[in-house]
Design an enzyme around this catalytic site. Sequence first.
Site, PDB file in Angstrom:
ATOM      1  N   CYS A  18       0.836  -1.192   0.000  1.00 58.19           N
ATOM      2  CA  CYS A  18       0.000   0.000   0.000  1.00 58.19           C
ATOM      3  C   CYS A  18       0.874   1.246   0.000  1.00 58.19           C
ATOM      4  O   CYS A  18       2.040   1.223   0.382  1.00 58.19           O
ATOM      5  CB  CYS A  18      -0.886   0.025   1.244  1.00 58.19           C
ATOM      6  SG  CYS A  18      -1.926  -1.416   1.468  1.00 58.19           S
TER       7      CYS A  18
ATOM      8  N   ARG B  34       3.893  -0.058  -6.637  1.00 56.85           N
ATOM      9  CA  ARG B  34       3.699  -0.999  -5.538  1.00 56.85           C
ATOM     10  C   ARG B  34       2.491  -1.904  -5.780  1.00 56.85           C
ATOM     11  O   ARG B  34       2.381  -2.958  -5.166  1.00 56.85           O
ATOM     12  CB  ARG B  34       3.450  -0.216  -4.231  1.00 56.85           C
ATOM     13  CG  ARG B  34       4.669   0.525  -3.722  1.00 56.85           C
ATOM     14  CD  ARG B  34       4.273   1.511  -2.625  1.00 56.85           C
ATOM     15  NE  ARG B  34       5.440   1.963  -1.885  1.00 56.85           N
ATOM     16  CZ  ARG B  34       5.697   1.653  -0.624  1.00 56.85           C
ATOM     17  NH1 ARG B  34       4.865   0.887   0.044  1.00 56.85           N
ATOM     18  NH2 ARG B  34       6.777   2.083  -0.020  1.00 56.85           N
TER      19      ARG B  34
ATOM     20  N   TRP C  38      -3.857  -2.399  -1.105  1.00 56.75           N
ATOM     21  CA  TRP C  38      -3.965  -3.815  -1.444  1.00 56.75           C
ATOM     22  C   TRP C  38      -4.858  -4.417  -0.381  1.00 56.75           C
ATOM     23  O   TRP C  38      -4.563  -4.347   0.807  1.00 56.75           O
ATOM     24  CB  TRP C  38      -2.598  -4.501  -1.404  1.00 56.75           C
ATOM     25  CG  TRP C  38      -1.886  -4.606  -2.703  1.00 56.75           C
ATOM     26  CD1 TRP C  38      -0.686  -4.058  -3.022  1.00 56.75           C
ATOM     27  CD2 TRP C  38      -2.317  -5.313  -3.872  1.00 56.75           C
ATOM     28  NE1 TRP C  38      -0.343  -4.366  -4.310  1.00 56.75           N
ATOM     29  CE2 TRP C  38      -1.325  -5.142  -4.853  1.00 56.75           C
ATOM     30  CE3 TRP C  38      -3.447  -6.077  -4.178  1.00 56.75           C
ATOM     31  CZ2 TRP C  38      -1.423  -5.702  -6.125  1.00 56.75           C
ATOM     32  CZ3 TRP C  38      -3.544  -6.637  -5.444  1.00 56.75           C
ATOM     33  CH2 TRP C  38      -2.541  -6.447  -6.404  1.00 56.75           C
TER      34      TRP C  38
ATOM     35  N   ASN D 261      -1.048   0.875   6.345  1.00 52.21           N
ATOM     36  CA  ASN D 261      -0.395  -0.248   5.679  1.00 52.21           C
ATOM     37  C   ASN D 261      -0.133  -1.330   6.716  1.00 52.21           C
ATOM     38  O   ASN D 261       0.288  -1.017   7.832  1.00 52.21           O
ATOM     39  CB  ASN D 261       0.956   0.160   5.082  1.00 52.21           C
ATOM     40  CG  ASN D 261       0.820   1.118   3.930  1.00 52.21           C
ATOM     41  OD1 ASN D 261      -0.267   1.371   3.441  1.00 52.21           O
ATOM     42  ND2 ASN D 261       1.945   1.664   3.495  1.00 52.21           N
ATOM     43  N   GLY D 262      -0.322  -2.597   6.354  1.00 49.24           N
ATOM     44  CA  GLY D 262       0.027  -3.673   7.268  1.00 49.24           C
ATOM     45  C   GLY D 262      -1.180  -4.472   7.725  1.00 49.24           C
ATOM     46  O   GLY D 262      -2.245  -4.446   7.104  1.00 49.24           O
TER      47      GLY D 262
ATOM     48  N   GLU E 198      20.131 -21.773   1.542  1.00 47.50           N
ATOM     49  CA  GLU E 198      19.903 -20.383   1.144  1.00 47.50           C
ATOM     50  C   GLU E 198      20.859 -19.441   1.871  1.00 47.50           C
ATOM     51  O   GLU E 198      21.395 -18.506   1.283  1.00 47.50           O
ATOM     52  CB  GLU E 198      18.446 -20.004   1.419  1.00 47.50           C
ATOM     53  CG  GLU E 198      18.135 -18.518   1.371  1.00 47.50           C
ATOM     54  CD  GLU E 198      18.379 -17.853   0.030  1.00 47.50           C
ATOM     55  OE1 GLU E 198      18.306 -16.619  -0.030  1.00 47.50           O
ATOM     56  OE2 GLU E 198      18.659 -18.562  -0.965  1.00 47.50           O
TER      57      GLU E 198
ATOM     58  N   LYS F 133      23.521 -16.953   0.039  1.00 45.76           N
ATOM     59  CA  LYS F 133      23.565 -15.510   0.266  1.00 45.76           C
ATOM     60  C   LYS F 133      24.968 -15.058   0.643  1.00 45.76           C
ATOM     61  O   LYS F 133      25.471 -14.045   0.163  1.00 45.76           O
ATOM     62  CB  LYS F 133      22.603 -15.124   1.403  1.00 45.76           C
ATOM     63  CG  LYS F 133      21.165 -15.007   0.984  1.00 45.76           C
ATOM     64  CD  LYS F 133      20.954 -13.775   0.138  1.00 45.76           C
ATOM     65  CE  LYS F 133      19.631 -13.860  -0.579  1.00 45.76           C
ATOM     66  NZ  LYS F 133      19.583 -14.868  -1.636  1.00 45.76           N
TER      67      LYS F 133
ATOM     68  N   GLU G 131      27.469 -15.304  -2.402  1.00 44.65           N
ATOM     69  CA  GLU G 131      27.234 -14.471  -3.575  1.00 44.65           C
ATOM     70  C   GLU G 131      27.504 -12.994  -3.319  1.00 44.65           C
ATOM     71  O   GLU G 131      27.818 -12.271  -4.260  1.00 44.65           O
ATOM     72  CB  GLU G 131      25.825 -14.678  -4.134  1.00 44.65           C
ATOM     73  CG  GLU G 131      24.686 -14.199  -3.293  1.00 44.65           C
ATOM     74  CD  GLU G 131      23.323 -14.517  -3.931  1.00 44.65           C
ATOM     75  OE1 GLU G 131      23.255 -14.693  -5.163  1.00 44.65           O
ATOM     76  OE2 GLU G 131      22.337 -14.589  -3.198  1.00 44.65           O
TER      77      GLU G 131
ATOM     78  N   HIS H  38      28.673 -37.719   7.415  1.00 45.41           N
ATOM     79  CA  HIS H  38      28.917 -38.450   6.174  1.00 45.41           C
ATOM     80  C   HIS H  38      29.874 -37.699   5.252  1.00 45.41           C
ATOM     81  O   HIS H  38      29.823 -37.878   4.026  1.00 45.41           O
ATOM     82  CB  HIS H  38      27.596 -38.732   5.458  1.00 45.41           C
ATOM     83  CG  HIS H  38      26.682 -39.615   6.237  1.00 45.41           C
ATOM     84  ND1 HIS H  38      26.915 -40.958   6.409  1.00 45.41           N
ATOM     85  CD2 HIS H  38      25.549 -39.338   6.924  1.00 45.41           C
ATOM     86  CE1 HIS H  38      25.950 -41.486   7.159  1.00 45.41           C
ATOM     87  NE2 HIS H  38      25.105 -40.520   7.482  1.00 45.41           N
TER      88      HIS H  38
ATOM     89  N   LYS I 262      20.892  -9.608 -12.089  1.00 41.92           N
ATOM     90  CA  LYS I 262      19.605  -9.748 -11.410  1.00 41.92           C
ATOM     91  C   LYS I 262      18.700 -10.736 -12.137  1.00 41.92           C
ATOM     92  O   LYS I 262      18.032 -11.553 -11.514  1.00 41.92           O
ATOM     93  CB  LYS I 262      18.914  -8.374 -11.314  1.00 41.92           C
ATOM     94  CG  LYS I 262      17.608  -8.409 -10.529  1.00 41.92           C
ATOM     95  CD  LYS I 262      17.843  -8.830  -9.084  1.00 41.92           C
ATOM     96  CE  LYS I 262      16.554  -8.900  -8.298  1.00 41.92           C
ATOM     97  NZ  LYS I 262      16.754  -9.515  -6.980  1.00 41.92           N
TER      98      LYS I 262
END
Length: 606
Positions: free
Chosen positions: A2, A27, A74, A98-99, A479, A483, A486, A502, A601
Amino acid sequence: MCGIVGILGKEAVALQLVDALKRLEYRGYDSAGVSTVENGHLDRRRAEGKLRNLETRLAEDPLTGHTGIGHTRWATHGAPTERNAHPHVAGGVSVVHNGIIENFRQLRDELGAKGSQFATETDTEVIAHLIAQEMADGATPKDAVAKTLGRLEGAFALAIIFAGEDDLMIGARQGSPLAVGFGKGQMYLGSDAIALAPFTDTLTYLEDGDWAVLNRDGAQIYQANGERVERPVVKSGASAFLVDKGNHRHFMAKEIYEQPEVISHTLAHYLDFGERRVKFPDVGVDLATVPRVTISACGTAYYAGVVAKYWLEQWARLPVEVDVASEFRYREAPLQDGGLSIFVSQSGETADTLATLRYCKEGGQSIASIVNVRESTIARESDSVLPTLAGPEIGVASTKAFTCQLSVLAAFAIAAGRARGHIDEAKEAELVDALAQVPRHISAILRDEKAYQQIAHELSRSSDVLYLGRGINFPLAMEGALKLKEISYIHAEGYAAGELKHGPIALIDEDVPVIVVAPDDHLFEKTVSNMQEVAARGGQIILLTDADKDRFGCETMSCVSLPRAHPFVNPLIYAVPVQLLAYHTAVFKGTDVDQPRNLAKSVTVE
């Protein structure tokens, strides 16, 4: 996300509010409205759909007030109708928000018992009623807002104006961003510096828990405990048409901090928080009978798919195959008749993912895509599109796009579980409530950022780092390792904790930090035993957990205490700590955080 704009101006502000909201259209939104103080009373115009509909309303029935607030919405609670559009008004108070207010049902019931009449299905309306009730009991607008903020649970940004108060506006931030803009005899509020760029380049960014009292002479800022505080006044580089870093050093940092808000709006697209149920769109197959789901993606999006495999197999008893898109089609995988193939991509242009989509389409699969760009090639070639509402993600390392992908997949898992009879109505409500709390939990993590800076300072001296996780936390370990390598260029690997003995245990010594993703779930004791194996070999353990310290069973180099949440939502919550560790390590290393070497990207070639 929003959009919020507020103006204490010198002339009629309604059209200025609309122009500012146009700069937040990127947005996404489904309705819009403005409210102004008109000769001592509040008046507003709202419209479903795009801002041009609101402009038409204002042309037919203008607003002339010099004090006003505007909003693009939204829908979270209640359908995207004019009735549910912001601003909301009650008892001489007008609010945009918002939220998500998590405890709105309890507040609504309490207010209803005292005689409040509600005109909408939204959670926001309770805020206006709470403030109005405090004022009816004799509180000043400022004191009424302070008391109300203390009763709200969730993540939110607010802008509030009052009947009879032409020189007053109050803003508040808890999780969702909000900035104060300074002009000459005028003041502004905005959820994004871009919205305020035509009016001012002099801003103060509210910190989490802050609230601000504005008049045309300036702003007084208070912390959540009511104490006055000074926040830096900065010059913004935002133009009216470019995404801006705000008060953050890098886009990646800004995008990490946007997660409470963008997750809220992504979840709201797929869940009905008011009814505590899922409202997932049709994906072209009957979820009750679909024999198999195939998920394909690249990089971070692939790890979102791996998390989804755990969710779908546990909660829907639905067989799932997950593969990296660059490998899937080349092994000529057989595809089951009547199957559903899901493709996850931030840009919607990833070449390997697109090629795999076409392979599955030729194989007779129903195709659904989870993308952040609805006009992308992957979206256009899909049978159904499941959008993430992350907004533009500029940093190459995916952060908010990843957690929004997880949000969509979590909602899908609930929908599949209900369709297949493995989740009943009570469990559906429980899981929806757990997801509604995620933005608040992430906000709490972001308030503890210094803890990650301290750990990152030590990590920046390392040449190798291991990440461990069990069960659904295993993909979070992978992940986290991705991060770190990269953007900081430190070699890192993520392993299932049970695989430690192992092979990877051979790498453990006093120079290798081991980051353990270990919420207090049904696998925690097993993870502790793996930690003990690391400690016995001198490994330096960094533990991310919500467990009590007396349950660790071994010494740790560092331990970050995280919010305790429903195990279902832990992947969303634990994504943020591994992002923060990677980010701050890269900052200490002095790398180009937003544009790391050799990476792009959107990977549009094989």
